[in-house]
Design a protein around this motif. Structure first.
Motif, PDB file in Angstrom:
ATOM      1  N   LEU A   1       0.812  -1.221   0.000  1.00  0.00           N
ATOM      2  CA  LEU A   1       0.000   0.000   0.000  1.00  0.00           C
ATOM      3  C   LEU A   1       0.843   1.268   0.000  1.00  0.00           C
ATOM      4  N   LEU A   2       2.103   1.183   0.439  1.00  0.00           N
ATOM      5  CA  LEU A   2       2.932   2.368   0.588  1.00  0.00           C
ATOM      6  C   LEU A   2       3.079   3.179  -0.707  1.00  0.00           C
ATOM      7  N   PRO A   3       3.355   2.561  -1.863  1.00  0.00           N
ATOM      8  CA  PRO A   3       3.468   3.365  -3.089  1.00  0.00           C
ATOM      9  C   PRO A   3       2.188   4.145  -3.403  1.00  0.00           C
ATOM     10  N   ALA A   4       1.034   3.490  -3.212  1.00  0.00           N
ATOM     11  CA  ALA A   4      -0.231   4.177  -3.484  1.00  0.00           C
ATOM     12  C   ALA A   4      -0.444   5.335  -2.514  1.00  0.00           C
ATOM     13  N   LEU A   5      -0.066   5.154  -1.260  1.00  0.00           N
ATOM     14  CA  LEU A   5      -0.222   6.214  -0.269  1.00  0.00           C
ATOM     15  C   LEU A   5       0.670   7.407  -0.593  1.00  0.00           C
ATOM     16  N   ILE A   6       1.916   7.142  -0.967  1.00  0.00           N
ATOM     17  CA  ILE A   6       2.840   8.229  -1.309  1.00  0.00           C
ATOM     18  C   ILE A   6       2.357   8.979  -2.539  1.00  0.00           C
ATOM     19  N   SER A   7       1.910   8.224  -3.554  1.00  0.00           N
ATOM     20  CA  SER A   7       1.404   8.854  -4.768  1.00  0.00           C
ATOM     21  C   SER A   7       0.149   9.673  -4.488  1.00  0.00           C
ATOM     22  N   THR A   8      -0.724   9.159  -3.623  1.00  0.00           N
ATOM     23  CA  THR A   8      -1.929   9.899  -3.261  1.00  0.00           C
ATOM     24  C   THR A   8      -1.578  11.182  -2.519  1.00  0.00           C
ATOM     25  N   LEU A   9      -0.580  11.122  -1.642  1.00  0.00           N
ATOM     26  CA  LEU A   9      -0.147  12.312  -0.919  1.00  0.00           C
ATOM     27  C   LEU A   9       0.385  13.370  -1.880  1.00  0.00           C
ATOM     28  N   GLU A  10       1.139  12.944  -2.893  1.00  0.00           N
ATOM     29  CA  GLU A  10       1.619  13.904  -3.895  1.00  0.00           C
ATOM     30  C   GLU A  10       0.456  14.510  -4.670  1.00  0.00           C
ATOM     31  N   TRP A  11      -0.523  13.671  -5.002  1.00  0.00           N
ATOM     32  CA  TRP A  11      -1.697  14.151  -5.754  1.00  0.00           C
ATOM     33  C   TRP A  11      -2.486  15.177  -4.939  1.00  0.00           C
TER      34      TRP A  11
ATOM     35  N   THR B   1      -1.318  17.030  -2.522  1.00  0.00           N
ATOM     36  CA  THR B   1      -0.496  18.214  -2.251  1.00  0.00           C
ATOM     37  C   THR B   1      -0.289  19.083  -3.487  1.00  0.00           C
ATOM     38  N   PHE B   2       0.047  18.434  -4.611  1.00  0.00           N
ATOM     39  CA  PHE B   2       0.406  19.186  -5.807  1.00  0.00           C
ATOM     40  C   PHE B   2      -0.657  19.148  -6.903  1.00  0.00           C
ATOM     41  N   GLY B   3      -1.695  18.328  -6.729  1.00  0.00           N
ATOM     42  CA  GLY B   3      -2.752  18.247  -7.725  1.00  0.00           C
ATOM     43  C   GLY B   3      -2.417  17.282  -8.857  1.00  0.00           C
ATOM     44  N   GLY B   4      -3.354  17.116  -9.768  1.00  0.00           N
ATOM     45  CA  GLY B   4      -3.202  16.202 -10.892  1.00  0.00           C
ATOM     46  C   GLY B   4      -4.526  15.568 -11.247  1.00  0.00           C
ATOM     47  N   TYR B   5      -4.511  14.706 -12.265  1.00  0.00           N
ATOM     48  CA  TYR B   5      -5.750  14.082 -12.706  1.00  0.00           C
ATOM     49  C   TYR B   5      -6.258  13.062 -11.700  1.00  0.00           C
ATOM     50  N   HIS B   6      -5.377  12.206 -11.212  1.00  0.00           N
ATOM     51  CA  HIS B   6      -5.751  11.202 -10.219  1.00  0.00           C
ATOM     52  C   HIS B   6      -4.479  10.694  -9.545  1.00  0.00           C
ATOM     53  N   PRO B   7      -4.607   9.933  -8.444  1.00  0.00           N
ATOM     54  CA  PRO B   7      -3.420   9.517  -7.679  1.00  0.00           C
ATOM     55  C   PRO B   7      -2.431   8.657  -8.450  1.00  0.00           C
ATOM     56  N   PHE B   8      -2.901   8.033  -9.549  1.00  0.00           N
ATOM     57  CA  PHE B   8      -2.009   7.149 -10.288  1.00  0.00           C
ATOM     58  C   PHE B   8      -1.459   7.809 -11.546  1.00  0.00           C
ATOM     59  N   MET B   9      -1.465   9.132 -11.546  1.00  0.00           N
ATOM     60  CA  MET B   9      -0.829   9.888 -12.622  1.00  0.00           C
ATOM     61  C   MET B   9       0.003  11.007 -11.992  1.00  0.00           C
ATOM     62  N   THR B  10       0.993  10.603 -11.243  1.00  0.00           N
ATOM     63  CA  THR B  10       1.893  11.534 -10.578  1.00  0.00           C
ATOM     64  C   THR B  10       3.329  11.166 -10.921  1.00  0.00           C
ATOM     65  N   ARG B  11       4.252  12.049 -10.568  1.00  0.00           N
ATOM     66  CA  ARG B  11       5.657  11.760 -10.814  1.00  0.00           C
ATOM     67  C   ARG B  11       6.122  10.562  -9.988  1.00  0.00           C
ATOM     68  N   THR B  12       5.584  10.470  -8.769  1.00  0.00           N
ATOM     69  CA  THR B  12       5.952   9.337  -7.909  1.00  0.00           C
ATOM     70  C   THR B  12       5.531   8.019  -8.539  1.00  0.00           C
ATOM     71  N   TRP B  13       4.288   7.970  -9.011  1.00  0.00           N
ATOM     72  CA  TRP B  13       3.778   6.729  -9.590  1.00  0.00           C
ATOM     73  C   TRP B  13       4.510   6.374 -10.885  1.00  0.00           C
ATOM     74  N   THR B  14       4.809   7.398 -11.695  1.00  0.00           N
ATOM     75  CA  THR B  14       5.545   7.155 -12.936  1.00  0.00           C
ATOM     76  C   THR B  14       6.932   6.588 -12.645  1.00  0.00           C
ATOM     77  N   PHE B  15       7.602   7.167 -11.635  1.00  0.00           N
ATOM     78  CA  PHE B  15       8.928   6.669 -11.268  1.00  0.00           C
ATOM     79  C   PHE B  15       8.857   5.241 -10.737  1.00  0.00           C
ATOM     80  N   LEU B  16       7.852   4.949  -9.908  1.00  0.00           N
ATOM     81  CA  LEU B  16       7.718   3.609  -9.350  1.00  0.00           C
ATOM     82  C   LEU B  16       7.417   2.585 -10.444  1.00  0.00           C
TER      83      LEU B  16
END
Length: 295
Positions: free
Chosen positions: A204-214, A216-231
């Motif tokens: 669950l940790l990757p999803a939680l980190i990506s959601t936190l970035e989403w 904090t910084f916004g975006g389309y959804h939690p699975f379209m962030t820089r964190t998720w792309t890198f992971l």
């Protein structure tokens, strides 16, 4: 150094069921099923013309590669559970005081577990994979004996295939272990804190980190962030065009070409960063473990 090697050996003894006994049982079952398929007529070993020499070699080649990929996936899954279990085993079985009495720091104890996950445990799985290839070699040899086409050329060809696939499998496992080292360190570090609950937390940790970035910084959804792309990039080995082109061709498999392609496409800067990250994470976990035990 001897104490460190003994610690690594201990990890093998405590987890040989998952890394040795279980795989050997699977090999025995698969080999028995293969023999049964030939004896009851599920597989027709009679060929004609060019099929006498081409088909058995190609079947052995593809079959050994398939076994290798299967064992690689088994290794990744088993190491994930090993890190979640092995890094918390001392606390669970009340052996902490014994290991504290040895001239081994918590950092060295945890590093021995990571070393086992990178060396002896994958080495056992690699040995089992080679054994699978030997048994498959025997099946191909018996098939050629049934057809009456066993020649020195055939033996040379199948031996060359075995060596090429074994080389490719070795390089694949080594590159995979180096690439996924930071993930193993994270799971192990979490396990030192929460024990076996590290398994769901690590998932669950990757999803939680990506959601936190989403958030904090916004975006389309939690699975379209820089964190998720890198992971996503960091969770998969690079594609090798050689493997894709070989599968649709009739040329023999070249382990050297595959290994060269994979090594050249691996991001070695990321491998180096991941290795440093893994050591730092293990050090932080060892400090937590030392302070908790001292209290």
């Amino acid at each position: 150094m001897k104490a460190f090697i003994a610690m690594v050996h201990r990890e093998f003894l405590e987890h040989r069921g998952a890394f040795l006994i279980g795989p050997l049982i699977l090999v025995a079952v698969l080999f028995g099923a293969t023999i049964l398929a030939f004896t009851v007529g599920r597989v027709d070993a009679r060929f004609s013309g060019a099929m006498f020499t081409v088909v058995p070699l190609r079947v052995f080649e593809v079959g050994f590669i398939a076994f290798g990929i299967g064992w690689s996936l088994y290794l990744i899954a088993t190491l994930f559970f090993y890190c979640a279990d092995g890094f918390a085993a001392d606390k669970r079985n009340n052996a902490m005081l014994f290991w504290k009495s040895m001239p081994m720091s918590d950092f060295k104890v945890l590093m021995s577990k990571l070393a086992a996950a990178l060396t002896i445990l994958p080495g056992v799985i690699f040995g089992v994979a080679l054994l699978s290839g030997v048994l498959l070699f025997g099946v191909a040899f018996v098939t050629m004996m049934i057809n009456g086409t066993v020649t020195m050329g055939f033996l040379g060809g199948i031996t060359q295939i075995y060596g090429q696939v074994a080389l490719a499998l070795l390089v694949l496992m080594v590159c995979g272990l180096l690439w996924y080292m930071p993930f193993m360190a994270i799971v192990g570090a979490i396990a030192t804190v929460v024990g076996r609950w590290a398994i769901p937390i690590a998932l669950l940790l990757p999803a939680l980190i990506s959601t936190l970035e989403w958030v904090t910084f916004g975006g389309y959804h939690p699975f379209m962030t820089r964190t998720w792309t890198f992971l996503e990039y960091r969770s998969a080995l690079p594609d090798t065009p050689y493997a894709e082109s070989w599968f649709t061709s009739e040329t023999p498999f070249s382990g050297i070409a595959f290994a060269t392609d994979l090594i050249n496409r691996l991001d070695w800067v990321q491998v180096g960063i991941g290795a440093v990250f893994a050591v730092v994470v293990i050090y932080i976990a060892s400090e937590y473990r030392r302070r908790v035990n001292d209290n």
